[in-house]
Structure formats: C-alpha cells, structure tokens
Design a protein around this motif. Structure first.
Motif, PDB file in Angstrom:
ATOM      1  N   GLN A   1      -3.944   7.080  -0.329  1.00 45.15           N
ATOM      2  CA  GLN A   1      -3.442   5.707  -0.337  1.00 45.15           C
ATOM      3  C   GLN A   1      -3.996   4.921  -1.519  1.00 45.15           C
ATOM      4  OE1 GLN A   1      -4.918   3.285   2.963  1.00 45.15           O
ATOM      5  NE2 GLN A   1      -6.444   4.840   3.420  1.00 45.15           N
TER       6      GLN A   1
ATOM      7  N   ILE B   1       1.456   5.235   0.446  1.00 49.07           N
ATOM      8  CA  ILE B   1       0.882   6.315   1.222  1.00 49.07           C
ATOM      9  C   ILE B   1       1.554   7.630   0.838  1.00 49.07           C
ATOM     10  CG2 ILE B   1       0.335   7.186   3.517  1.00 49.07           C
ATOM     11  CD1 ILE B   1      -0.884   4.445   2.966  1.00 49.07           C
TER      12      ILE B   1
ATOM     13  N   THR C   1      -3.966  12.239   3.862  1.00 45.87           N
ATOM     14  CA  THR C   1      -3.428  10.923   3.514  1.00 45.87           C
ATOM     15  C   THR C   1      -4.082  10.395   2.243  1.00 45.87           C
ATOM     16  OG1 THR C   1      -3.101  10.405   5.856  1.00 45.87           O
ATOM     17  CG2 THR C   1      -3.035   8.564   4.307  1.00 45.87           C
TER      18      THR C   1
ATOM     19  N   LYS D   1       0.854  -1.181   0.000  1.00 48.75           N
ATOM     20  CA  LYS D   1       0.000   0.000   0.000  1.00 48.75           C
ATOM     21  C   LYS D   1       0.893   1.236   0.000  1.00 48.75           C
ATOM     22  CE  LYS D   1      -3.790  -0.012   2.239  1.00 48.75           C
ATOM     23  NZ  LYS D   1      -4.824  -0.052   3.298  1.00 48.75           N
TER      24      LYS D   1
END
Length: 250
Positions: free
Chosen positions: A227, A206, A225, A204
């Motif tokens: 993602q 970020i 954020t 993942k």
C-alpha cells in the motif's frame, strides 16, 4: 488506522434475518475449524438448511477479515533472517522457512513480524521514513471446505466481493470509498489492485496477491498487501508492485 476488531463488523451490509442467522452459524463454524486442526466440525441440522448462505458469508468473512488485518502493520523488527542473494540492485529476498514463502523487498526497508494468534501470523516491511507505505504478508488458517483459491470463486467474483465489502461510500454519512482497478489470476495466485479513500484523506493504492498452501495439517490463506498513498506514487509504486508480484511459495 482502525484495528481489525473495530473494522470487522462494518464489512457486512444489512441483511435479512435469514442471512444474519447464516452469518452467525458461519462464524461459529469458522472458529471451530481454526481451533481444532485434528477434527473437522460436524455440521448441525440448522447449518444444512442455510448451507448456501453459510458458504457465501464465510468466504466474505475470511477474505475481508484477512485483508483488513494487512492494514494493521506491527511496529517492531522481525527475528526472521533475510536471504543473502540479491535479486536486483535495490531489492533482496526475504525467506520464511517456517511458513514456506519468499518475497523480494526493497533493500533499505525494515521488517517486523507479529506473534501468531491462533493460525494467523503477520510479517510486515516498511521504509524508514514511516508506515504510510508498507508491504505485509498475513497468513490465516482456513476450514476444510477451502481447498484452493477457486473455493472463493473466480478471481473476478473474488475481487468484486472484496472491494464491495470494503466500500462504505453508499452510506448516508459516506465512509471509505473503494474502487477496483484490476484483477487477474496466475499459477494459483489471485492479484487484485484497488484503491481506498476515506473522506477528506488521500487516495490509498492497494496491490495484493492471495494464494493458498497446506502446512501438512490444514490449508492457509496468504494475503500479500502493498500500500502507498497517491502523493507517494512516484517514490513507491514500482517497488511495491514488484515486491507483491515476486511473492512465491517454497
């Protein structure tokens, strides 16, 4: 996806007895700050003895707790209106006049806002296909000792603390592996890119931006954020990076 409550205790690696004591005092002090905006908590004698450990633990607690909050995306729509001006062919500006920020988001993404809890609020954006990719803005109240982003340390130190606190790959039974990709500071905002990978799951990515602003009573930390998972890089990477970098205070 784990909730903030279930993940938060995992962030602090085993420490000595004195550090644990300092952390406990830090947690008490932080809660007092967030629950009383008119009176700053007065340090107790024991707190003065562990001031260095207290500040270090507090910085780690605030930034890690806020970061994981950004991963718990609400599944409902926002009542905050989108600005009409279009900044790009496939983007539009989201304006929050209450919390005084703007961010450009993909034109076809939905938005949701969480009810504030204490001094915290969450606004999230995600594509119709699902929430494996998302952009969120988490706002958290800070104590009086946090006056600017440098209160957390320089961006390199901040990024290392953040990523090392998330990394659990060193455990006997390996957990989440976190890797820092890049970090930089511009106009009072920290930009940090890193990856997370749970054992047996996709990487993942970020992309984050963190800044601080005052609402007239207390300072607040804004954590943006974005993602996306590795296999969706071609589809979402450029959009998410552009959105995160577009964040600004108004």
């Amino acid at each position: 996806m784990a909730s903030v409550a279930s993940w938060h205790p995992l962030f602090l690696r085993p420490r000595t007895t004195s550090n644990i004591t300092g952390t406990a005092i830090c947690r008490k002090s932080y809660l007092q700050c967030c629950n009383n905006k008119e009176h700053d908590p007065q340090p107790e004698p024991e707190e003065k003895l562990v001031f260095g450990m207290q500040c270090q633990a507090k910085r780690r607690q605030v930034l890690l707790g806020t970061t994981l909050a950004a991963f718990s995306i609400p599944q409902f729509f926002s009542n905050i209106a989108l600005a009409e001006n279009v900044v790009a062919e496939d983007f539009r500006v989201f304006t929050d006049d209450v919390n005084k920020f703007q961010i450009s988001i993909p034109l076809d993404w939905q938005e949701g806002a969480g009810e504030p809890s204490g001094f915290k609020s969450v606004t999230a954006f995600y594509p119709e296909e699902g929430v494996s990719s998302s952009i969120s803005v988490v706002i958290t109240g800070l104590g009086p000792d946090f006056t600017k982003m440098e209160s957390f340390g320089k961006v390199e130190e901040f990024a290392e603390t953040l990523v090392s606190g998330l990394d659990r790959s060193w455990q006997r039974t390996a957990g989440v592996a976190a890797k820092l990709i890049d970090s930089k500071s511009s106009k009072g905002i920290y930009y940090i890119d890193y990856t997370l990978q749970k054992p047996g799951e996709s990487i993942k990515h970020i992309c984050s931006a963190l800044g601080m602003a005052n609402n007239g009573w207390y300072n607040r930390l804004y954590t943006v954020t974005g993602q996306y998972v590795e296999e969706d890089s071609d589809k979402y990477r450029s959009k998410i990076e552009k959105a995160v970098k577009s964040f600004k205070f108004i």
